[in-house]
Design a protein around this motif. Structure first.
Motif, short mmCIF file in Angstrom:
data_model
loop_
_atom_site.label_atom_id
_atom_site.label_comp_id
_atom_site.label_asym_id
_atom_site.label_seq_id
_atom_site.Cartn_x
_atom_site.Cartn_y
_atom_site.Cartn_z
N ASP A 66 24.39 34.61 33.75
CA ASP A 66 23.40 35.22 35.68
C ASP A 66 23.36 34.25 35.84
O ASP A 66 22.80 34.16 37.51
CB ASP A 66 22.67 36.53 35.41
CG ASP A 66 22.88 37.70 35.78
OD1 ASP A 66 24.30 38.58 35.52
OD2 ASP A 66 21.17 38.86 35.38
N MET A 67 22.32 33.27 35.20
CA MET A 67 21.76 32.21 35.84
C MET A 67 22.90 31.24 35.97
O MET A 67 22.74 30.45 37.16
CB MET A 67 21.06 31.56 34.89
CG MET A 67 19.71 32.06 34.41
SD MET A 67 18.30 31.43 32.96
CE MET A 67 19.41 30.54 31.67
N VAL A 68 24.41 31.14 35.74
CA VAL A 68 24.99 30.19 36.11
C VAL A 68 25.25 30.93 37.47
O VAL A 68 25.86 29.91 38.12
CB VAL A 68 25.94 30.37 34.79
CG1 VAL A 68 27.52 29.00 35.01
CG2 VAL A 68 25.55 29.31 33.51
N LEU A 69 25.24 32.61 37.95
CA LEU A 69 26.29 32.46 38.62
C LEU A 69 25.46 32.58 39.72
O LEU A 69 25.88 32.01 41.32
CB LEU A 69 27.07 34.13 38.50
CG LEU A 69 27.79 34.51 37.52
CD1 LEU A 69 27.89 35.87 37.35
CD2 LEU A 69 29.18 33.46 37.83
N VAL A 70 23.76 32.36 39.79
CA VAL A 70 22.92 32.03 40.96
C VAL A 70 23.60 30.29 41.18
O VAL A 70 22.45 30.41 41.81
CB VAL A 70 22.17 32.86 41.14
CG1 VAL A 70 22.22 33.71 40.76
CG2 VAL A 70 20.91 32.41 39.42
N ARG A 71 23.99 29.42 40.21
CA ARG A 71 23.39 28.15 40.31
C ARG A 71 24.89 27.60 41.36
O ARG A 71 25.78 28.40 41.53
CB ARG A 71 23.75 26.91 39.07
CG ARG A 71 22.99 27.80 38.24
CD ARG A 71 22.82 26.42 37.58
NE ARG A 71 21.37 26.81 36.68
CZ ARG A 71 20.15 25.97 36.55
NH1 ARG A 71 20.47 25.47 38.09
NH2 ARG A 71 19.11 26.50 35.97
N ASP A 72 24.60 26.88 42.16
CA ASP A 72 25.58 26.16 42.88
C ASP A 72 26.14 24.79 41.92
O ASP A 72 25.97 25.05 40.88
CB ASP A 72 25.28 25.55 44.21
CG ASP A 72 24.42 24.40 43.76
OD1 ASP A 72 24.62 23.78 43.09
OD2 ASP A 72 23.63 23.73 45.02
N GLN A 73 27.46 24.17 42.47
CA GLN A 73 28.17 23.48 41.64
C GLN A 73 27.20 22.20 41.40
O GLN A 73 27.46 21.58 40.40
CB GLN A 73 29.20 23.09 42.66
CG GLN A 73 30.12 24.06 42.92
CD GLN A 73 31.74 23.91 43.61
OE1 GLN A 73 31.29 22.37 44.65
NE2 GLN A 73 32.59 24.36 43.59
N CYS A 74 26.34 21.81 41.86
CA CYS A 74 25.50 21.31 41.49
C CYS A 74 24.45 20.65 40.72
O CYS A 74 23.86 20.55 39.54
CB CYS A 74 24.69 20.11 42.97
SG CYS A 74 25.66 19.20 43.80
N GLY A 75 24.09 22.64 40.21
CA GLY A 75 23.81 22.62 39.32
C GLY A 75 21.82 23.13 39.63
O GLY A 75 21.26 22.91 39.25
N THR A 76 21.63 23.00 40.78
CA THR A 76 20.77 22.66 41.75
C THR A 76 20.44 24.50 41.92
O THR A 76 18.50 24.99 42.02
CB THR A 76 20.07 22.40 43.23
OG1 THR A 76 21.24 23.59 44.12
CG2 THR A 76 21.21 20.68 42.74
N GLY A 77 20.67 25.80 41.57
CA GLY A 77 20.35 26.80 42.07
C GLY A 77 20.08 27.27 43.16
O GLY A 77 19.86 28.39 43.59
N ASN A 78 20.67 26.28 44.55
CA ASN A 78 20.81 26.70 45.53
C ASN A 78 21.91 26.67 45.98
O ASN A 78 22.87 25.98 45.89
CB ASN A 78 20.60 25.00 46.59
CG ASN A 78 18.82 24.64 46.20
OD1 ASN A 78 17.82 25.69 46.00
ND2 ASN A 78 18.86 23.50 46.16
N ARG A 79 22.45 27.52 46.61
CA ARG A 79 24.16 28.41 46.74
C ARG A 79 24.01 27.58 47.58
O ARG A 79 25.57 27.72 48.09
CB ARG A 79 23.35 30.13 47.62
CG ARG A 79 23.20 30.81 45.96
CD ARG A 79 23.06 31.96 46.15
NE ARG A 79 23.05 33.22 45.12
CZ ARG A 79 24.61 33.51 45.00
NH1 ARG A 79 25.37 33.31 45.16
NH2 ARG A 79 23.91 34.34 43.51
#
Length: 83
Positions: A66-79
């Protein structure tokens, strides 16, 4: 003490101890930490009583995905990827 705290009849200091332990576990406390706070001889004693309250591997795996799926490609957590 029970009466002063407004607890119902039948509740004991031992009940409060279990409540304290389960609260620590829910908050993410480690086995050794809970054992230390409760004064257990070893973490094994703590696990004998409270192992069922710690999240299992299945739950941890779901949370990790779940934590990985909600992160954007930069790993910021912003979709959207914006900061």
């Amino acid at each position: 003490m029970r009466r002063d705290c407004g607890l119902p009849d039948g509740k004991s200091f031992h009940d409060l101890r279990h409540f304290f332990a389960s609260t620590l576990i829910f908050a993410g406390a480690s086995v050794p930490m809970v054992a230390q706070y409760l004064g257990h001889e070893s973490p094994a004693v703590t696990l004998d009583v409270y192992a069922h309250l710690w999240p299992g591997d299945d739950e941890r795996a779901r949370d990790a995905v779940d934590m990985v799926l909600v992160r954007d490609q930069c790993g910021t957590g912003n979709r959207t990827g914006s900061m």
